[in-house]
Design a protein around this motif. Sequence first.
Motif, PDB file in Angstrom:
ATOM      1  N   LYS A   1       0.844  -1.184   0.000  1.00  0.00           N
ATOM      2  CA  LYS A   1       0.000   0.000   0.000  1.00  0.00           C
ATOM      3  C   LYS A   1       0.888   1.245   0.000  1.00  0.00           C
ATOM      4  N   LEU A   2       0.689   2.093  -0.992  1.00  0.00           N
ATOM      5  CA  LEU A   2       1.489   3.310  -1.099  1.00  0.00           C
ATOM      6  C   LEU A   2       0.842   4.487  -0.386  1.00  0.00           C
ATOM      7  N   ARG A   3      -0.479   4.619  -0.530  1.00  0.00           N
ATOM      8  CA  ARG A   3      -1.173   5.756   0.087  1.00  0.00           C
ATOM      9  C   ARG A   3      -2.668   5.506   0.067  1.00  0.00           C
ATOM     10  N   SER A   4      -3.332   5.932   1.142  1.00  0.00           N
ATOM     11  CA  SER A   4      -4.784   5.907   1.209  1.00  0.00           C
ATOM     12  C   SER A   4      -5.256   7.308   1.596  1.00  0.00           C
ATOM     13  N   VAL A   5      -6.232   7.818   0.877  1.00  0.00           N
ATOM     14  CA  VAL A   5      -6.707   9.194   1.070  1.00  0.00           C
ATOM     15  C   VAL A   5      -8.228   9.197   1.115  1.00  0.00           C
ATOM     16  N   LEU A   6      -8.798   9.969   2.057  1.00  0.00           N
ATOM     17  CA  LEU A   6     -10.234  10.206   2.092  1.00  0.00           C
ATOM     18  C   LEU A   6     -10.492  11.567   1.458  1.00  0.00           C
ATOM     19  N   ILE A   7     -11.358  11.576   0.455  1.00  0.00           N
ATOM     20  CA  ILE A   7     -11.649  12.796  -0.301  1.00  0.00           C
ATOM     21  C   ILE A   7     -13.016  13.319   0.111  1.00  0.00           C
ATOM     22  N   GLY A   8     -13.063  14.581   0.499  1.00  0.00           N
ATOM     23  CA  GLY A   8     -14.307  15.214   0.889  1.00  0.00           C
ATOM     24  C   GLY A   8     -14.852  16.104  -0.209  1.00  0.00           C
ATOM     25  N   LYS A   9     -15.504  17.177   0.187  1.00  0.00           N
ATOM     26  CA  LYS A   9     -16.141  18.049  -0.796  1.00  0.00           C
ATOM     27  C   LYS A   9     -15.108  18.940  -1.471  1.00  0.00           C
ATOM     28  N   ALA A  10     -15.527  19.561  -2.578  1.00  0.00           N
ATOM     29  CA  ALA A  10     -14.671  20.507  -3.278  1.00  0.00           C
ATOM     30  C   ALA A  10     -14.629  21.824  -2.517  1.00  0.00           C
ATOM     31  N   GLY A  11     -13.567  22.590  -2.718  1.00  0.00           N
ATOM     32  CA  GLY A  11     -13.461  23.912  -2.126  1.00  0.00           C
ATOM     33  C   GLY A  11     -14.455  24.879  -2.740  1.00  0.00           C
ATOM     34  N   THR A  12     -14.531  26.069  -2.201  1.00  0.00           N
ATOM     35  CA  THR A  12     -15.544  27.040  -2.636  1.00  0.00           C
ATOM     36  C   THR A  12     -15.377  27.449  -4.095  1.00  0.00           C
ATOM     37  N   THR A  13     -14.147  27.437  -4.613  1.00  0.00           N
ATOM     38  CA  THR A  13     -13.930  27.825  -6.007  1.00  0.00           C
ATOM     39  C   THR A  13     -14.105  26.658  -6.964  1.00  0.00           C
ATOM     40  N   GLY A  14     -14.231  25.435  -6.432  1.00  0.00           N
ATOM     41  CA  GLY A  14     -14.336  24.262  -7.281  1.00  0.00           C
ATOM     42  C   GLY A  14     -13.011  23.800  -7.845  1.00  0.00           C
ATOM     43  N   ARG A  15     -11.923  24.404  -7.395  1.00  0.00           N
ATOM     44  CA  ARG A  15     -10.600  24.046  -7.904  1.00  0.00           C
ATOM     45  C   ARG A  15      -9.720  23.418  -6.831  1.00  0.00           C
ATOM     46  N   GLN A  16     -10.270  23.227  -5.654  1.00  0.00           N
ATOM     47  CA  GLN A  16      -9.541  22.584  -4.564  1.00  0.00           C
ATOM     48  C   GLN A  16     -10.434  21.528  -3.928  1.00  0.00           C
TER      49      GLN A  16
ATOM     50  N   LEU B   1      -6.919  18.775   5.256  1.00  0.00           N
ATOM     51  CA  LEU B   1      -6.043  19.532   4.376  1.00  0.00           C
ATOM     52  C   LEU B   1      -6.806  19.996   3.143  1.00  0.00           C
ATOM     53  N   LEU B   2      -6.391  21.135   2.630  1.00  0.00           N
ATOM     54  CA  LEU B   2      -6.901  21.632   1.357  1.00  0.00           C
ATOM     55  C   LEU B   2      -5.828  21.381   0.312  1.00  0.00           C
ATOM     56  N   VAL B   3      -6.221  20.696  -0.764  1.00  0.00           N
ATOM     57  CA  VAL B   3      -5.255  20.371  -1.821  1.00  0.00           C
ATOM     58  C   VAL B   3      -5.774  20.904  -3.147  1.00  0.00           C
ATOM     59  N   SER B   4      -4.868  21.027  -4.086  1.00  0.00           N
ATOM     60  CA  SER B   4      -5.226  21.538  -5.404  1.00  0.00           C
ATOM     61  C   SER B   4      -5.995  20.492  -6.204  1.00  0.00           C
ATOM     62  N   GLY B   5      -6.951  20.962  -6.997  1.00  0.00           N
ATOM     63  CA  GLY B   5      -7.702  20.070  -7.876  1.00  0.00           C
ATOM     64  C   GLY B   5      -9.021  19.622  -7.283  1.00  0.00           C
ATOM     65  N   ASN B   6     -10.012  19.440  -8.149  1.00  0.00           N
ATOM     66  CA  ASN B   6     -11.336  18.985  -7.707  1.00  0.00           C
ATOM     67  C   ASN B   6     -11.355  17.460  -7.706  1.00  0.00           C
ATOM     68  N   LEU B   7     -10.786  16.876  -6.664  1.00  0.00           N
ATOM     69  CA  LEU B   7     -10.686  15.419  -6.589  1.00  0.00           C
ATOM     70  C   LEU B   7     -12.050  14.768  -6.424  1.00  0.00           C
ATOM     71  N   ARG B   8     -12.979  15.452  -5.792  1.00  0.00           N
ATOM     72  CA  ARG B   8     -14.331  14.877  -5.625  1.00  0.00           C
ATOM     73  C   ARG B   8     -14.946  14.597  -6.988  1.00  0.00           C
ATOM     74  N   ARG B   9     -14.859  15.559  -7.856  1.00  0.00           N
ATOM     75  CA  ARG B   9     -15.396  15.365  -9.211  1.00  0.00           C
ATOM     76  C   ARG B   9     -14.628  14.275  -9.950  1.00  0.00           C
ATOM     77  N   ASP B  10     -13.306  14.265  -9.810  1.00  0.00           N
ATOM     78  CA  ASP B  10     -12.484  13.301 -10.535  1.00  0.00           C
ATOM     79  C   ASP B  10     -12.799  11.863 -10.141  1.00  0.00           C
ATOM     80  N   PHE B  11     -13.073  11.634  -8.840  1.00  0.00           N
ATOM     81  CA  PHE B  11     -13.213  10.260  -8.351  1.00  0.00           C
ATOM     82  C   PHE B  11     -14.660   9.836  -8.142  1.00  0.00           C
ATOM     83  N   GLU B  12     -15.618  10.668  -8.475  1.00  0.00           N
ATOM     84  CA  GLU B  12     -17.017  10.237  -8.468  1.00  0.00           C
ATOM     85  C   GLU B  12     -17.279   9.539  -9.801  1.00  0.00           C
TER      86      GLU B  12
END
Length: 298
Positions: A122-137, A149-160
Amino acid sequence: MRFPVSRRKVVYLILIAVLLVILLLQQFLGRSVQPNIPQIEADVSAMTIADGERTIEIRKSGDEWLIGSENYPGDADKIENLAGKIARLQPLEQVSRSGYFRPYRLDDNEAITVTVYSGTEKLRSVLIGKAGTTGRQSYIRFPGRNEILLVSGNLRRDFEVSVGNLREKQLFTLDPASVRRLVLAKTGEEPGGFIRTSEGWTSDDGGPANAERLDEYVRNYASFSVQDFPEDAMDTGELIMQVILETDGGEISVEILTETEEGPYLARSSTTPYIFSLAAYKANQLIQSPAEFLSENQ
């Protein structure tokens, strides 16, 4: 010589000192802290995506990505792009360490959990929550930790995503010049066959055919991609059109079935055991009467 300091100046100096202390605390404890998330250098060879209702398992076999126990061929570019987003997270700031996850959709039952592996490691496990207010985080956390943590990119959209989203949509490719014979059978009409010779196209009975239109039609199959693989699609429905392409490498058939209520057409092909859908515009390009390709219709 002593210079008296007024009470007002003393108050100002105290306020400045307090503000400096607050600023330092924010730097080390507050929202302005920018965490460090090391990038994963190992090659990702497997990934799971779990949303609380189902888990999608993806693994690499040779140069091919396979999905689930059914071993559906996966879209390599899309899957590797998703894996790269987890391997190369770009942190912006730490927004909380309270352990209160609900406002960020990071509770276990709301978060999307993505885990990447190299082999069985296992390299990494991440829990992804909602997108930031701009939709880019995106808001994320790591299992067993309270920091949000706040990270770059709309991961919620990417992984739905669904299994269908990740499947390889390109069924086959062929060189149009390799097609030696074409058979078009539209329901309710006489089927027609066309043969490519060194001098161009003719009908099966040797009559003249519209070579330009036949060449244009065959190009529809040069890179044949589907719209989707609908879940629970049944191999039923009225046959509208059957196309047979006899090529240097063998025979390929495509059959277009009844249009669905949503708009696409269901279809099947000799190149896959699975029912798929075609966008209406693409299906309509393929549903053609054989008579339209005879030379008198030019």
